[in-house]
Design a protein around this motif. Structure first.
Motif, PDB file in Angstrom:
ATOM      1  N   MET A 371      39.875  24.119  62.245  1.00 27.47           N
ATOM      2  CA  MET A 371      40.778  25.078  61.946  1.00 27.47           C
ATOM      3  C   MET A 371      41.478  25.836  63.080  1.00 27.47           C
ATOM      4  SD  MET A 371      38.482  26.746  58.949  1.00 27.47           S
ATOM      5  CE  MET A 371      39.680  28.485  58.302  1.00 27.47           C
ATOM      6  N   MET A 433      45.743  32.101  57.757  1.00 28.71           N
ATOM      7  CA  MET A 433      44.687  31.215  57.304  1.00 28.71           C
ATOM      8  C   MET A 433      43.419  32.084  56.812  1.00 28.71           C
ATOM      9  SD  MET A 433      43.074  27.804  59.080  1.00 28.71           S
ATOM     10  CE  MET A 433      44.905  27.018  59.163  1.00 28.71           C
ATOM     11  N   THR A 435      39.042  31.973  56.194  1.00 28.66           N
ATOM     12  CA  THR A 435      37.834  31.197  56.111  1.00 28.66           C
ATOM     13  C   THR A 435      36.976  31.739  55.264  1.00 28.66           C
ATOM     14  OG1 THR A 435      37.952  31.100  58.599  1.00 28.66           O
ATOM     15  CG2 THR A 435      35.819  30.707  57.825  1.00 28.66           C
ATOM     16  N   VAL A 461      40.392  27.669  53.587  1.00 32.38           N
ATOM     17  CA  VAL A 461      39.614  26.582  53.820  1.00 32.38           C
ATOM     18  C   VAL A 461      38.090  27.112  53.323  1.00 32.38           C
ATOM     19  CG1 VAL A 461      38.650  24.983  55.575  1.00 32.38           C
ATOM     20  CG2 VAL A 461      41.059  25.829  56.017  1.00 32.38           C
ATOM     21  N   VAL A 517      43.847  20.377  56.869  1.00 30.15           N
ATOM     22  CA  VAL A 517      44.226  21.711  57.094  1.00 30.15           C
ATOM     23  C   VAL A 517      45.713  21.574  57.743  1.00 30.15           C
ATOM     24  CG1 VAL A 517      43.925  23.684  58.680  1.00 30.15           C
ATOM     25  CG2 VAL A 517      41.853  22.237  57.852  1.00 30.15           C
TER      26      VAL A 517
END
Length: 545
Positions: A371, A433, A435, A461, A517
């Motif tokens: 990532m 993004m 997590t 993700v 990703v």
């Protein structure tokens, strides 16, 4: 004459509010009816009030100015509470404006009628039920004044439909006429004493927190560090307050922090806390990472943060920028007591030893590493609470300020997706993004539909270990590995994403993580990358040196 609802919206426009998050209900519909014809303000209809509150949190924190959320009375307000609590613990100026039962049915045990002010009072800086249309504008002005006074934080207003439809005189007062636009400077005497204490130090360390970000004081901090050679560690929630890519950066302190910081700070004889709220995960609230023999100079924009955990040698209250500039003017000494580059190389070797791109099931460290590699340097990472977030913090090198966000001192699992959406709306040109673990993704998964409908291209993700990885870690560490109540069924989040109209991809092979990703980022859509990881790879939950 204008309605109370028009008065609310006029106040928001004067304050520069351009987004409102929430869900309409009977008692806040007058506000929505005005927003309908107010093109300067974009209303984001969410699937749940908790999601709306977290979107407001992400928006406000990413641009360091207030954001507004609205909900109806009763369950609408109780659904807001988790996000408002996060704003209170994280010093984020979220303003919630809810409906309330009409005056004629209050105190009659009416449907959805509760004491919302009392409910919100412990998790806001101010909570108030507007009693009449003539008090609307005064209340909104005070809401912004209180939310933006240090320490920053949320406020709650409620008003019933009858009040919002009642007529009142317009009060077009500009924000600068009712609240200050800057913080007071630090006192010269306090700066003098702090500088003298630092000048006597042999091994000083700067320990920086969120005040640097809120006041955009990073450039001044960089100049101070480079002029004096003092190494810089950050509190764990704000590694981007002094990006880890900077030459003098030791990285974030504490559990799941960087060993370069955790080894250097105990050696310091003077610790200079800058814009700092001392938190438990950074320090364990015990001497050790900060030596009992060290002198602590604690600066904060608000005096109530100072001396709460550790006694201080010198307290300094005032704007973060004035503290940094004040020290720069007073310090003419150069230190070189630690080789930061070597300490960071040792840490890089340690964390990279956890990377195994051949191991199956996929190790969570591999996901975190991929990532960081996929996200551009100006990309923003939102880290959810739980096992996934702990792994991400270890590998989340930062390059620019305001590119990392965690739910400070609240740890609300499931917040990352809606927070990321709020951040993306505030800063649309930067990749965002999130997590998340599989539990966290399920908590607010309905907001994927919001992201698709409103065209908010965030990438989530999912570290999918089919359960509660963080609690497995605690049960392994503290309960002899007696696992109970921590296992879920397997959910294909990529398939769910596609149902919502988002981009979705499931990853079962370690080599497939980074390409997946990258494809998600390139899709230009709200995206979910569902990575099936090893259930037994746990980040530490107990700090051990």
């Amino acid at each position: 004459m204008i309605t109370g609802a028009q008065a609310v919206v006029d106040c928001l426009r004067r304050e520069g509010i351009d987004h409102v998050f929430g869900i309409p209900g009977t008692m806040n519909l007058p506000i929505l009816d005005v927003l309908r014809v107010t093109p300067e303000i974009r209303f984001i209809l969410t699937r749940h009030e908790q999601g709306a509150a977290f979107m407001a949190y992400g928006f406000a924190r990413s641009v360091n100015r207030p954001a507004v959320v609205t909900a109806t009375e009763g369950p609408g307000v109780t659904n807001l509470v988790t996000g408002i609590g996060a704003a209170y613990k994280g010093y984020v100026p979220v303003i919630s404006i809810s409906g309330a039962q009409e005056l004629w049915v209050r105190e009659k045990d009416a449907s959805q009628d509760i004491d919302q002010v009392t409910l919100c009072r412990p998790i806001t800086k101010w909570a108030y039920s507007i009693p009449s249309a003539s008090k609307v504008q005064e209340a909104v002005r005070r809401a912004f004044r209180v939310a933006l006074a240090e320490p920053l934080g949320p406020v709650h207003l409620d008003a019933s439909r009858d009040i919002l439809l009642e007529k009142t005189e317009s009060e077009p007062i500009a924000p600068q006429a009712y609240r200050p636009g800057s913080l007071p400077c630090c006192a010269a005497g306090e700066l003098d004493r702090a500088a003298k204490e630092i000048a006597r130090a042999k091994r000083p360390v700067l320990l920086v927190g969120g005040g640097v970000l809120r006041e955009k004081a990073l450039e001044a901090l960089r100049r101070l560090a480079e002029a004096t050679g003092i190494p810089v560690a950050t509190l764990q929630y704000h590694p981007d307050a002094y990006p880890t890519s900077y030459p003098l950066a030791l990285g974030p302190l504490g559990r799941n922090g960087y060993s370069s910081a955790n080894r250097a700070l105990p050696q310091a004889d003077v610790v200079i806390a800058v814009g700092a709220h001392i938190d438990m995960f950074s320090t364990t609230f015990k001497y050790g990472l900060i030596s009992r023999d060290a002198k602590l100079i604690h600066h904060s924009p608000v005096g109530t943060d100072i001396g709460v955990v550790f006694p201080v040698a010198q307290a300094v209250e005032g704007s973060t920028l004035s503290f940094i500039e004040g020290l720069s003017e007073r310090l003419d000494k150069k230190w070189n007591w630690i080789d930061v580059a070597t300490a960071r190389k040792e840490w890089d070797s340690e964390r990279n030893a956890f990377l195994n791109y051949d191991a199956k099931p996929i190790r969570p460290q591999v996901v975190a590493h991929a990532m960081r590699e996929a996200l551009p340097q100006d990309g923003i990472m939102i880290v959810d609470a739980g096992n996934a977030g702990k792994h991400m913090r270890v590998f989340m090198d930062t390059y620019q300020p305001d590119t990392f966000m965690y739910i400070n001192d609240w740890g609300s699992v499931g917040a990352a997706l809606p927070i990321a959406m709020g951040v993306k709306l505030a800063r649309p040109k930067q990749p965002v993004m999130a997590t998340v673990g599989d539990m966290g993704m399920m908590c607010n998964i309905g907001e994927l539909e919001t992201a698709v409908r409103e065209r908010i291209p965030v990438v989530c993700v999912v570290y999918n270990d089919r359960g509660l990885g963080n609690e497995r870690a605690f049960q392994k560490e503290l309960y002899g590995g007696r696992y109970f109540g921590v296992d879920y069924g397997d959910v294909d989040f990529a398939a769910l994403a596609k149902v919502f109209g988002a981009y979705g991809e499931r990853v079962l092979e370690p080599s497939g993580v980074l390409p997946a990703v990258k494809r998600a980022l390139a899709s230009g859509l709200p995206a979910v990358v569902d990575v099936v990881i090893d259930q037994e790879s746990h980040a530490p939950v107990v700090f051990k040196r």
